[in-house]
Scaffold this motif. Sequence first.
Motif, PDB file in Angstrom:
ATOM      1  N   LEU A  84      -6.352  -7.859  -0.784  1.00 22.92           N
ATOM      2  CA  LEU A  84      -7.069  -7.919  -2.061  1.00 22.92           C
ATOM      3  C   LEU A  84      -6.232  -7.533  -3.268  1.00 22.92           C
ATOM      4  O   LEU A  84      -6.609  -7.827  -4.397  1.00 22.92           O
ATOM      5  N   GLY A  85      -5.117  -6.846  -3.055  1.00 19.51           N
ATOM      6  CA  GLY A  85      -4.383  -6.316  -4.186  1.00 19.51           C
ATOM      7  C   GLY A  85      -3.083  -7.003  -4.515  1.00 19.51           C
ATOM      8  O   GLY A  85      -2.443  -6.665  -5.512  1.00 19.51           O
ATOM      9  N   THR A  86      -2.646  -7.921  -3.683  1.00 18.38           N
ATOM     10  CA  THR A  86      -1.363  -8.585  -3.940  1.00 18.38           C
ATOM     11  C   THR A  86      -1.533 -10.099  -3.838  1.00 18.38           C
ATOM     12  O   THR A  86      -2.488 -10.592  -3.233  1.00 18.38           O
ATOM     13  N   GLU A  87      -0.602 -10.798  -4.437  1.00 19.72           N
ATOM     14  CA  GLU A  87      -0.617 -12.264  -4.381  1.00 19.72           C
ATOM     15  C   GLU A  87      -0.020 -12.726  -3.067  1.00 19.72           C
ATOM     16  O   GLU A  87       0.949 -12.125  -2.611  1.00 19.72           O
ATOM     17  N   PRO A  88      -0.486 -13.725  -2.407  1.00 17.73           N
ATOM     18  CA  PRO A  88      -1.673 -14.493  -2.715  1.00 17.73           C
ATOM     19  C   PRO A  88      -2.930 -13.741  -2.276  1.00 17.73           C
ATOM     20  O   PRO A  88      -3.008 -13.255  -1.148  1.00 17.73           O
ATOM     21  N   ILE A  92      -3.460 -12.388   4.191  1.00 14.76           N
ATOM     22  CA  ILE A  92      -2.605 -11.290   4.618  1.00 14.76           C
ATOM     23  C   ILE A  92      -1.174 -11.810   4.700  1.00 14.76           C
ATOM     24  O   ILE A  92      -0.941 -12.921   5.158  1.00 14.76           O
ATOM     25  N   SER A  93      -0.249 -11.032   4.185  1.00 16.33           N
ATOM     26  CA  SER A  93       1.150 -11.446   4.188  1.00 16.33           C
ATOM     27  C   SER A  93       2.017 -10.232   4.485  1.00 16.33           C
ATOM     28  O   SER A  93       1.541  -9.093   4.477  1.00 16.33           O
ATOM     29  N   TRP A  94       3.276 -10.480   4.734  1.00 20.98           N
ATOM     30  CA  TRP A  94       4.214  -9.393   5.019  1.00 20.98           C
ATOM     31  C   TRP A  94       5.437  -9.581   4.140  1.00 20.98           C
ATOM     32  O   TRP A  94       6.160 -10.563   4.269  1.00 20.98           O
ATOM     33  N   ALA A  95       5.635  -8.646   3.251  1.00 23.20           N
ATOM     34  CA  ALA A  95       6.830  -8.658   2.413  1.00 23.20           C
ATOM     35  C   ALA A  95       7.745  -7.564   2.956  1.00 23.20           C
ATOM     36  O   ALA A  95       7.416  -6.383   2.899  1.00 23.20           O
ATOM     37  N   GLY A  96       8.895  -7.996   3.500  1.00 24.20           N
ATOM     38  CA  GLY A  96       9.792  -7.061   4.177  1.00 24.20           C
ATOM     39  C   GLY A  96      10.357  -5.974   3.295  1.00 24.20           C
ATOM     40  O   GLY A  96      10.747  -4.911   3.776  1.00 24.20           O
ATOM     41  N   ASN A  97      10.376  -6.178   1.995  1.00 23.08           N
ATOM     42  CA  ASN A  97      10.904  -5.150   1.105  1.00 23.08           C
ATOM     43  C   ASN A  97       9.833  -4.180   0.622  1.00 23.08           C
ATOM     44  O   ASN A  97      10.146  -3.142   0.079  1.00 23.08           O
ATOM     45  N   ASP A  99       6.130  -3.888   2.245  1.00 21.58           N
ATOM     46  CA  ASP A  99       5.082  -3.465   3.174  1.00 21.58           C
ATOM     47  C   ASP A  99       5.484  -2.355   4.139  1.00 21.58           C
ATOM     48  O   ASP A  99       4.657  -1.493   4.425  1.00 21.58           O
ATOM     49  N   PRO A 100       6.694  -2.306   4.670  1.00 20.66           N
ATOM     50  CA  PRO A 100       7.029  -1.155   5.528  1.00 20.66           C
ATOM     51  C   PRO A 100       6.928   0.185   4.778  1.00 20.66           C
ATOM     52  O   PRO A 100       6.453   1.174   5.336  1.00 20.66           O
ATOM     53  N   GLY A 101       7.328   0.194   3.529  1.00 27.47           N
ATOM     54  CA  GLY A 101       7.210   1.417   2.731  1.00 27.47           C
ATOM     55  C   GLY A 101       5.767   1.800   2.481  1.00 27.47           C
ATOM     56  O   GLY A 101       5.407   2.978   2.526  1.00 27.47           O
ATOM     57  N   TRP A 102       4.928   0.802   2.212  1.00 29.62           N
ATOM     58  CA  TRP A 102       3.512   1.076   2.011  1.00 29.62           C
ATOM     59  C   TRP A 102       2.890   1.647   3.278  1.00 29.62           C
ATOM     60  O   TRP A 102       2.132   2.614   3.226  1.00 29.62           O
ATOM     61  N   MET A 103       3.214   1.027   4.419  1.00 31.37           N
ATOM     62  CA  MET A 103       2.658   1.509   5.690  1.00 31.37           C
ATOM     63  C   MET A 103       3.113   2.941   5.966  1.00 31.37           C
ATOM     64  O   MET A 103       2.310   3.782   6.371  1.00 31.37           O
ATOM     65  N   LEU A 104       4.385   3.213   5.731  1.00 28.58           N
ATOM     66  CA  LEU A 104       4.912   4.557   5.956  1.00 28.58           C
ATOM     67  C   LEU A 104       4.251   5.571   5.027  1.00 28.58           C
ATOM     68  O   LEU A 104       3.909   6.675   5.445  1.00 28.58           O
ATOM     69  N   CYS A 105       4.062   5.204   3.782  1.00 28.02           N
ATOM     70  CA  CYS A 105       3.419   6.093   2.809  1.00 28.02           C
ATOM     71  C   CYS A 105       1.979   6.408   3.229  1.00 28.02           C
ATOM     72  O   CYS A 105       1.555   7.572   3.207  1.00 28.02           O
TER      73      CYS A 105
END
Length: 136
Positions: A84-88, A92-97, A99-105
């Motif tokens: 809901l918060g990111t494009e598109p 559901i998508s995975w941005a390698g730069n 999403d891992p940081g978001w998940m870790l946070c």
Amino acid sequence: MVEWRWLGREVRPVPEPWATPLVWAAAYGGAFALVALLDALGVLDRTGLALVVLSLMAALLGMRGRLLAAPGTAVLCWACLNVLGTEPTGEISWAGNRDPGWMLCLLAATVVGTVAGRVLHARAAYRRITPYGESG
């Protein structure tokens, strides 16, 4: 000589953590509501703010949940922010730069909240069994 002391006026047990499905339901519902609120306020384009808000919510849920609920809580919060918060939007998508940081946070916030909750409950339980009339 035996000295009798009152342990306290009222014995209160240490609160039990919430059941994992309840924590996960609250995580998904809360994440959805917070992302919708941030979108309505027009600040959802700043995903850093959304991540901080969701991390605080995850930490608060972690205080009431078990450590086993932490990974699922982090994934549900991340999924809601990602969809809901990111494009598109809506996918559901995975941005390698990013999403891992978001998940870790989100995972770190939930684990820190869980550990803090357990420590606070243990400390409160210890204070409850201090003999009445003595302050430690």
